[in-house]
Write a protein that holds these residues in place. Sequence first.
Motif, PDB file in Angstrom:
ATOM      1  N   VAL A 118      41.059   8.686  33.739  1.00 57.41           N
ATOM      2  CA  VAL A 118      39.937   9.523  34.165  1.00 57.41           C
ATOM      3  C   VAL A 118      39.558  10.515  33.064  1.00 57.41           C
ATOM      4  N   PHE A 119      40.562  11.212  32.557  1.00 57.27           N
ATOM      5  CA  PHE A 119      40.255  12.251  31.561  1.00 57.27           C
ATOM      6  C   PHE A 119      39.654  11.668  30.282  1.00 57.27           C
ATOM      7  N   PRO A 120      40.241  10.588  29.714  1.00 58.21           N
ATOM      8  CA  PRO A 120      39.614   9.999  28.518  1.00 58.21           C
ATOM      9  C   PRO A 120      38.162   9.578  28.764  1.00 58.21           C
ATOM     10  N   LEU A 121      37.879   9.031  29.934  1.00 63.52           N
ATOM     11  CA  LEU A 121      36.498   8.649  30.237  1.00 63.52           C
ATOM     12  C   LEU A 121      35.587   9.871  30.261  1.00 63.52           C
ATOM     13  N   PRO A 189      44.194  16.939  39.279  1.00 63.36           N
ATOM     14  CA  PRO A 189      45.060  16.778  38.097  1.00 63.36           C
ATOM     15  C   PRO A 189      44.568  15.751  37.077  1.00 63.36           C
ATOM     16  N   SER A 190      44.023  14.634  37.530  1.00 62.96           N
ATOM     17  CA  SER A 190      43.616  13.613  36.563  1.00 62.96           C
ATOM     18  C   SER A 190      42.462  14.088  35.696  1.00 62.96           C
ATOM     19  N   ALA A 191      41.689  15.024  36.185  1.00 69.69           N
ATOM     20  CA  ALA A 191      40.506  15.478  35.448  1.00 69.69           C
ATOM     21  C   ALA A 191      40.711  16.848  34.822  1.00 69.69           C
ATOM     22  N   HIS A 192      41.877  17.472  35.059  1.00 71.18           N
ATOM     23  CA  HIS A 192      42.084  18.841  34.602  1.00 71.18           C
ATOM     24  C   HIS A 192      42.481  18.882  33.135  1.00 71.18           C
ATOM     25  N   ASN A 193      41.736  19.624  32.373  1.00 69.21           N
ATOM     26  CA  ASN A 193      42.066  19.868  30.975  1.00 69.21           C
ATOM     27  C   ASN A 193      43.032  21.045  30.939  1.00 69.21           C
ATOM     28  N   ALA A 194      44.297  20.750  31.262  1.00 66.92           N
ATOM     29  CA  ALA A 194      45.264  21.830  31.448  1.00 66.92           C
ATOM     30  C   ALA A 194      45.818  22.316  30.112  1.00 66.92           C
TER      31      ALA A 194
END
Lengths: 360, 505
Positions: A118-121, A189-194
């Motif tokens: 998810v995040f890389p996309l 969590p999958s989309a969080h730029n933590a």
Amino acid sequence: MLKLERRPQPSKAWVWLAPVVAVIATMIAGGALFAMLGKDPLVAIRTIFWDPLFSEFAFFYRPQLLVKGAPLILIAIGLSLGFRAGIWNIGAEGQYIVGALTGAGVGLAFYPLEGWFVFPLMVMAGALGGWAWAMIPAVLKVKFGTNEILVSLMLVYVAEQLLASMSLGLMKNPEGFGFPGSRNLQQYPSAHNAELIAGSGMHWGVVAAMIAVIFAYIMLTRHILGFHIRLTGEAPRAARFAGVNPGRLVLICLGLAGALAGLAGMFEVSGPAGRVSIDFNVGYGFTAIIVAFLGRLHPLGIALAGLLMALTYIGGEIAQSRLGVPAAAIQMFQGMLLFFLLAVDVMTNYRLRLTRREVA
Amino acid sequence: MTAPVLSIQGLTKAYPGVVANSDVSFDVMEGEVHALLGENGAGKSTLVKMIYGLVKPDHGTMTFQGKPYAPAEPRAARAAGVAMVFQHFSLFDALNVAENVALGMEKPPRLADLAGRIREVSETYGLPLDPFRIVGDLSAGERQRVEIIRCLLQDPRLLIMDEPTSVLTPQEVDILFQTLRKLTAEGVAILYISHKLEEIRALCDTATILRLGKKVATCTPADTTARQLAEMMVGTVLHTPERSGRALGDVALELTEMSVRSPSAFGCSLKRISFAVRKGEVLGLGGVAGNGQDELLGALSGELRSAPEMVRVHGNPVGALGPIERRGIGLLCAPEERLGHAAAPDMSLTENAMLTGSLREGLERRGFLDWGRAKGFAEAIIARFDVRTPGPGNAARSLSGGNLQKFVIGREVMQRPEVLVVNQPTWGVDASAAAAIRQALLDLAAGGTAVVVISQDLDELMEISDRFGALNEGRLSRIRPTSELNIEEIGLMMGGAHDMEVAHV
């Protein structure tokens, strides 16, 4: 009588000295400004430049330096490539907003699915969104010879309307009790730029900014594309003679700047900001113009200038809350920095000469 | 020719690091044409600038018409009776002649009155000019007339002319000389700067020769040979370029009915240009500036594109290729404008060596640049072409015009071109450097390169080219062997009167 005399070649020392002199002049003039507002100038300057780094509560402010500096550096690096070639993208703010919208849009579309992809996309979508927004002035310039300054600037206001529309409509949080703004990506969590290291302020945007600095440095000093960018800025006719295709360069420079601004927006919306909201953008895209020039359009200079500008943001906030300095005074302070820099810049190409008054 | 109009005593002017003029003294007499000769950097322009009030001397005095003379600015010089025609015109293309003249005046009269005076002066001195024509439509020779008339309206006692014939056809030069003689007959003194020694011998009464800022001689040019004059300027014995007998090879560059539109509104579009150059041959293309020279160079370098088959190199169509691809197949060019076109002014010589050398000198690998080798290449050019500079790290604009010219020509010559096209290769270059550049071009041809030299210097073209053609309003005259031509015929070819129709049947 003082007289300006053109130097046979640009002074190397002044290229680096000018920003330092500009910062000192800004401190003096800014101090005078604060004094006129009835604040102790020394305390105000210390609050802005010293306290965020070395005061008792510095542990709280220091990570902010990276959080605020990263988007500035990321955007300014992209802008500097165009500025070097004489391509004036003033609309990074708009590209930043659109990148945030497309990045967040992809994240929200997957909600609540958890997955590593998810995040890389989202990262790709953010870069693509900013790139596409920058392609509008680029293509118009190449095809019809429009002025990229005006088109890119006007598109900022279009992007702001788009942002408002998104946070009130399509991206509005369905569980948000009717309040404007999207879901909070920090809670997905999958989309969080933590933060990569807790408490450090280090998130993926900071990593991207570092990579961009290194990438830009290598490109400008070691690669033919960077050489052509510099050549176009210095002598457009010589660049065409060398074989540069000016239209292609416009597309590349605006495209890179847009993609980096879009990335900055995406990292911001998925990290520190957390969600799409009407007032999501805070002018990073415009401040980055100051950062780019303050850093001499040089990648390493921009990294330092970005951190300095972040410092004035943080210090400015402290000064606002603690000393009651108005927010506008801080913006003026940042504007002064650019003003002094451009003024001191004259010294790079000219030198002052003391001449006796000549008898006419 | 009695009293000195201008007398110069011990003028000295130093700039940081260089003494431009050191203790220069001479007199300019009433009614004489006085030549000022010297290499580039000999101090001619500084000296003239001091006389015209643009630069203040460190030491020394001047007397003008018997009175002490120290102009603080050009306005004071003009008020005293000194006028100057610059090499580069300061005219606005979009305005007409009278408007341009009015712009340079302190208190311009009404345009109609001014136009009347312009007509009057232009008729008196044999310089026909319509005050209401737009300057953008004028030829270089006519533009110069505007500048001269602008000066004559001030009724000068001393007229300074900086390289006035560099843009004229031989016929226009004759007209100019008649005008100058008419002026001197009225007692006006003329200070005449030129590189063209034959011209000076024909026109000037006295010549003062400068070398490295010092006066080396004053002589009567008519009694001195051009070679002696040149050797006094340079201080050494000159070498004339040698042409060895060359065998011509196959056609290397061929243009067929090439037409290209000029990108600029005041440029000159190319119309159906055809020629072929063989390996080992030097083709000279003359013509008055602004008749399509820049466009022709652009069309050959790849900055301007044409239909593919209009330009062929070794038979392959290249008209649609860009500059980099053309360099790849060995078609190299050196444009006229050194600063800003052939070289980037604020970039170092190393970077400027990279500008065209990246491909053929292997300074680039997969887009990554090898600055070490670029520096080596720049150093090689500097050494072989005797470019005077502290080193390759210096900015291009810190070099004098002649030295930069050596660099940009050398940069192309050293890349072993198959076809080399140069525009004004020795423009503003001193005699010895010009000889070196011409020799390098001839050596290239001897090695089998096809060379095209576009130039306004007819002596140069006669000296090095095998065949000659002239550009006129974007058209090319018939090309003829140089050995068959005399200067009269060339003048007619440049004016477009001769053989033009034949060439386009």
